[in-house]
Design an enzyme around this catalytic site. Sequence first.
Site, mmCIF file in Angstrom:
data_model
loop_
_atom_site.group_PDB
_atom_site.id
_atom_site.type_symbol
_atom_site.label_atom_id
_atom_site.label_comp_id
_atom_site.label_asym_id
_atom_site.label_seq_id
_atom_site.Cartn_x
_atom_site.Cartn_y
_atom_site.Cartn_z
ATOM 1 C CB THR A 172 -1.665 4.648 2.803
ATOM 2 O OG1 THR A 172 -1.818 3.870 3.993
ATOM 3 C CG2 THR A 172 -0.231 5.095 2.717
ATOM 4 C CE LYS B 219 0.595 1.142 4.546
ATOM 5 N NZ LYS B 219 0.698 2.418 5.265
#
Length: 325
Positions: free
Chosen positions: A241, A184
């Site tokens: 994120t 991620k």
Amino acid sequence: MGAGSWGTAFAKVLAEAGTEVTIWARRPEVAKAIDDEHRNPFYLPNAQLPPVRGTADHRVALDGADLVVLAVPSQSLRGNLAAWRDAIADDSTLLSLAKGVETGTLLRMSEVIAEVTGAASDRIAVLSGPNLAGEIAERQPAATVIACTDADRAAAVQKACATGYFRPYTNTDVIGAEIGGACKNVIALASGIAAGMGLGDNTSASIITRGLAEIIRLGVALGAQPATLAGLAGIGDLVATCTSELSRNRSFGYVLGKGGSMLEAQAATSGQVAEGVKSCTSVRALAAAHGVEMPLTNAVHQVCHSGLSVGEAVENLLGRRVKPE
């Protein structure tokens, strides 16, 4: 073990859940501020900590510890563990907060922990989810996943960190939790680059969705469960994120997307290189070793390490042959 922003925030969660906490800091001045003032003015300046101990002596921190939380960056975990291993109790739980794939060995963090310490896999747990340190330090509601092959050990960690604002779930899929956490950061760099270029929500949603497809492909190839990557440790962490201005990886990518250099991007993120900058190379190599196609990850690697411009990266991605989803 580690007094960065996330290590400090998670120590705060543990203490507020009723767990006795000692924070080890590499720098003595950080340890002193934590011990004397119950604050970390260097990495989490706005958070008042509950009564916790601070120390720069790893032996003091590890003495009698049932739960050892490893909160140092992924690429420095091996070296730190080598210095700490003799002071770690034989049956303590080792909980990794680090998100990455080790450069060179291509090992996940749980594998590094097992190799360096000799700990059995059922002693090693990982924590992953949409957990931005600043928001958690403010007690904003959040959830996370604690993954361990020993379900009872995962439940013990769950109990140690459950609060009214921090809700941990358990899982036995360590591979899925780690791959979601490592990848991620790379996709968040791509998301930040797109935002810096002035691209909008359609682009952002496309990057997140196709990024998730890459993560699932790699995870499944390594033995992860797709359901893990459809949950908090996968899409949950990815969305946070990729979209939050608190995300160092997104912020780093944003500067690159605006035309800034790697040095300018580092300056904009408090002088620290975003984890995804280091991880993109090892994630890319891990994918290649398993025959997994990860075009977004490859593009981020080329921008960060091969001199490809962000404009060229976008052209290359859009120029790929069309195919079924």
